[in-house]
Design a protein around this motif. Sequence first.
Motif, PDB file in Angstrom:
ATOM      1  N   LYS A   1      31.159 -16.745  18.290  1.00  0.00           N
ATOM      2  CA  LYS A   1      32.268 -16.233  17.490  1.00  0.00           C
ATOM      3  C   LYS A   1      33.586 -16.895  17.845  1.00  0.00           C
ATOM      4  N   TRP A   2      33.889 -16.981  19.155  1.00  0.00           N
ATOM      5  CA  TRP A   2      35.219 -17.433  19.576  1.00  0.00           C
ATOM      6  C   TRP A   2      35.288 -18.927  19.878  1.00  0.00           C
ATOM      7  N   VAL A   3      34.168 -19.544  20.211  1.00  0.00           N
ATOM      8  CA  VAL A   3      34.168 -20.969  20.568  1.00  0.00           C
ATOM      9  C   VAL A   3      33.558 -21.819  19.452  1.00  0.00           C
ATOM     10  N   GLY A   4      32.703 -21.195  18.643  1.00  0.00           N
ATOM     11  CA  GLY A   4      32.103 -21.937  17.542  1.00  0.00           C
ATOM     12  C   GLY A   4      30.864 -22.708  17.919  1.00  0.00           C
ATOM     13  N   ILE A   5      30.261 -22.382  19.072  1.00  0.00           N
ATOM     14  CA  ILE A   5      29.032 -23.058  19.500  1.00  0.00           C
ATOM     15  C   ILE A   5      27.841 -22.337  18.886  1.00  0.00           C
ATOM     16  N   SER A   6      26.968 -23.064  18.230  1.00  0.00           N
ATOM     17  CA  SER A   6      25.810 -22.460  17.579  1.00  0.00           C
ATOM     18  C   SER A   6      24.823 -21.934  18.610  1.00  0.00           C
ATOM     19  N   TYR A   7      23.954 -21.024  18.151  1.00  0.00           N
ATOM     20  CA  TYR A   7      22.909 -20.527  19.033  1.00  0.00           C
ATOM     21  C   TYR A   7      21.990 -21.663  19.478  1.00  0.00           C
ATOM     22  N   ASN A   8      21.755 -22.630  18.577  1.00  0.00           N
ATOM     23  CA  ASN A   8      20.934 -23.783  18.960  1.00  0.00           C
ATOM     24  C   ASN A   8      21.595 -24.572  20.089  1.00  0.00           C
ATOM     25  N   GLY A   9      22.933 -24.729  20.002  1.00  0.00           N
ATOM     26  CA  GLY A   9      23.668 -25.434  21.054  1.00  0.00           C
ATOM     27  C   GLY A   9      23.607 -24.706  22.375  1.00  0.00           C
ATOM     28  N   ILE A  10      23.756 -23.390  22.321  1.00  0.00           N
ATOM     29  CA  ILE A  10      23.662 -22.583  23.542  1.00  0.00           C
ATOM     30  C   ILE A  10      22.255 -22.676  24.118  1.00  0.00           C
ATOM     31  N   ALA A  11      21.253 -22.567  23.241  1.00  0.00           N
ATOM     32  CA  ALA A  11      19.865 -22.603  23.689  1.00  0.00           C
ATOM     33  C   ALA A  11      19.543 -23.914  24.392  1.00  0.00           C
ATOM     34  N   GLU A  12      19.991 -25.018  23.808  1.00  0.00           N
ATOM     35  CA  GLU A  12      19.694 -26.329  24.388  1.00  0.00           C
ATOM     36  C   GLU A  12      20.362 -26.498  25.748  1.00  0.00           C
ATOM     37  N   SER A  13      21.624 -26.087  25.853  1.00  0.00           N
ATOM     38  CA  SER A  13      22.346 -26.281  27.112  1.00  0.00           C
ATOM     39  C   SER A  13      21.852 -25.356  28.212  1.00  0.00           C
ATOM     40  N   CYS A  14      21.376 -24.159  27.829  1.00  0.00           N
ATOM     41  CA  CYS A  14      20.931 -23.174  28.824  1.00  0.00           C
ATOM     42  C   CYS A  14      19.419 -23.214  29.041  1.00  0.00           C
ATOM     43  N   ASP A  15      18.728 -24.115  28.333  1.00  0.00           N
ATOM     44  CA  ASP A  15      17.277 -24.256  28.460  1.00  0.00           C
ATOM     45  C   ASP A  15      16.565 -22.936  28.130  1.00  0.00           C
ATOM     46  N   ILE A  16      16.967 -22.354  26.982  1.00  0.00           N
ATOM     47  CA  ILE A  16      16.361 -21.118  26.478  1.00  0.00           C
ATOM     48  C   ILE A  16      15.960 -21.375  25.025  1.00  0.00           C
ATOM     49  N   LYS A  17      14.843 -20.841  24.597  1.00  0.00           N
ATOM     50  CA  LYS A  17      14.418 -21.013  23.215  1.00  0.00           C
ATOM     51  C   LYS A  17      15.444 -20.412  22.260  1.00  0.00           C
ATOM     52  N   SER A  18      15.668 -21.078  21.120  1.00  0.00           N
ATOM     53  CA  SER A  18      16.639 -20.594  20.136  1.00  0.00           C
ATOM     54  C   SER A  18      16.294 -19.200  19.645  1.00  0.00           C
ATOM     55  N   SER A  19      15.007 -18.942  19.443  1.00  0.00           N
ATOM     56  CA  SER A  19      14.588 -17.618  18.984  1.00  0.00           C
ATOM     57  C   SER A  19      14.936 -16.540  20.004  1.00  0.00           C
ATOM     58  N   ARG A  20      14.848 -16.914  21.297  1.00  0.00           N
ATOM     59  CA  ARG A  20      15.178 -15.973  22.375  1.00  0.00           C
ATOM     60  C   ARG A  20      16.667 -15.670  22.376  1.00  0.00           C
ATOM     61  N   ILE A  21      17.497 -16.685  22.121  1.00  0.00           N
ATOM     62  CA  ILE A  21      18.938 -16.477  22.059  1.00  0.00           C
ATOM     63  C   ILE A  21      19.272 -15.470  20.954  1.00  0.00           C
ATOM     64  N   GLY A  22      18.652 -15.652  19.788  1.00  0.00           N
ATOM     65  CA  GLY A  22      18.885 -14.736  18.683  1.00  0.00           C
ATOM     66  C   GLY A  22      18.463 -13.317  19.012  1.00  0.00           C
ATOM     67  N   GLU A  23      17.320 -13.164  19.680  1.00  0.00           N
ATOM     68  CA  GLU A  23      16.852 -11.830  20.077  1.00  0.00           C
ATOM     69  C   GLU A  23      17.845 -11.159  21.017  1.00  0.00           C
ATOM     70  N   LEU A  24      18.313 -11.926  22.003  1.00  0.00           N
ATOM     71  CA  LEU A  24      19.275 -11.370  22.964  1.00  0.00           C
ATOM     72  C   LEU A  24      20.558 -10.955  22.259  1.00  0.00           C
ATOM     73  N   ALA A  25      21.026 -11.777  21.319  1.00  0.00           N
ATOM     74  CA  ALA A  25      22.258 -11.461  20.600  1.00  0.00           C
ATOM     75  C   ALA A  25      22.107 -10.199  19.764  1.00  0.00           C
ATOM     76  N   ARG A  26      20.878  -9.867  19.360  1.00  0.00           N
ATOM     77  CA  ARG A  26      20.626  -8.631  18.612  1.00  0.00           C
ATOM     78  C   ARG A  26      20.391  -7.450  19.532  1.00  0.00           C
ATOM     79  N   GLY A  27      20.533  -7.660  20.847  1.00  0.00           N
ATOM     80  CA  GLY A  27      20.354  -6.569  21.796  1.00  0.00           C
ATOM     81  C   GLY A  27      18.920  -6.340  22.207  1.00  0.00           C
TER      82      GLY A  27
END
Length: 420
Positions: free
Chosen positions: A35-61
Amino acid sequence: MRPSTAIPTEVLARSDVREAIESHDFGQLFYLVRKWVGISYNGIAESCDIKSSRIGELARGEGSITALAKIEKIADALRIPGHMLRLAPRPWESLPGAADSHADHAAPRQISISDEARGDEYVEAIRETSQRLIALDNELNGLPIADMAAHSFKAVHRRLGGGEPEPKHERDIQAAAAELAEVAGWALFDAEQYEAARRFNQEALFLARTSGDRAIELLILQNMSLQSGWQGRPREEMDIARSVLDQQNLSPRVEAIFRTREARGLFASGRTTEAMKIFDRARSLIEDGARISDPFWAWWISADEVNGHLAFVLQDSGDWRSAIPLLQENVYNQRRPRVGYQGIYSARLLASLLSEKAWPEAGELLESIIPTVSEIGSVRARNLLRGTAAIGEGEAKIPESLRDALHGVSKAMQEDPGTL
């Protein structure tokens, strides 16, 4: 080089981002970074070595992240200073430019708490002061912070006793004040101002218990136990440790440091067999690894820390040969978290090498000590080193070159700190 996913300083300063970080709510953190930095979930997933689907799940609580290795990966990818996630300082925090990029979070810029601050702002100001003091205490060879810490807490203490009540924020203010008093108590102890340290520790303990801050209460009791042992009261050191060990729900690393205090007390009381078993138990607890339940201050508790204390009691008993390898681990291990009292290990290793007449090893150690001896901030470390050098110089059979090196240490300690 800063990664493209590094959170900017102004975003790290946001209260919603800080709250997500401090509560280890990584799903909310990822949502806010997008929201505040504009980094996509895919970008976060790649840099943190986490699956993109997992990032989305975490963001949904859905779910959480508790593995220490993964939390460290997130800290490094998003450039979150270690202390904000209850981690040791990250390796990149000491690189050129790192201090500037997160100056407001690695350590506040000045040691001052405005009397104008109120509520959450006042709580944050107290906590930032504590973090700044801790950073200074652990920088280089440790900078002397006792006076700054004591004066900072006195300002808070004055306001607690006579200022306008803030019922909504009272417990948070008391908890922050307890942490600042703990920092001051530790710094006064390291400056060998023992009676003052005892007074500040007692005030810190009162505030921690009043506010219900269990984490800081444990740290204060750990410090009090350490101080008792250092001043030659092993029974008191052991009794404080056991008062904590009798309680439940201690994380393995917290139990390990109090087992270490218990073992030190037993060893000094002559119960060496029992003490050695408890040192072994403390090390086995460390092997269980870090837990999310560890308090934020437990980053420095390690097998090397336990071995260091074992080395101290072995040295004090005259078993220098057994103490030497344990002390060498602490002095030469580059992976060990950097602490301001590191010089104590060097001083004790030097004393053990001299006692064992290990002249070449003592000479090599002195070569590494002399260039920075005048910068040692810990009074305890300075006095240990000063005493060791004086005893060594008086040793009749010591090689002349080593005697000269020890004299160099003594001379360096007498230098005017204002001399370049």
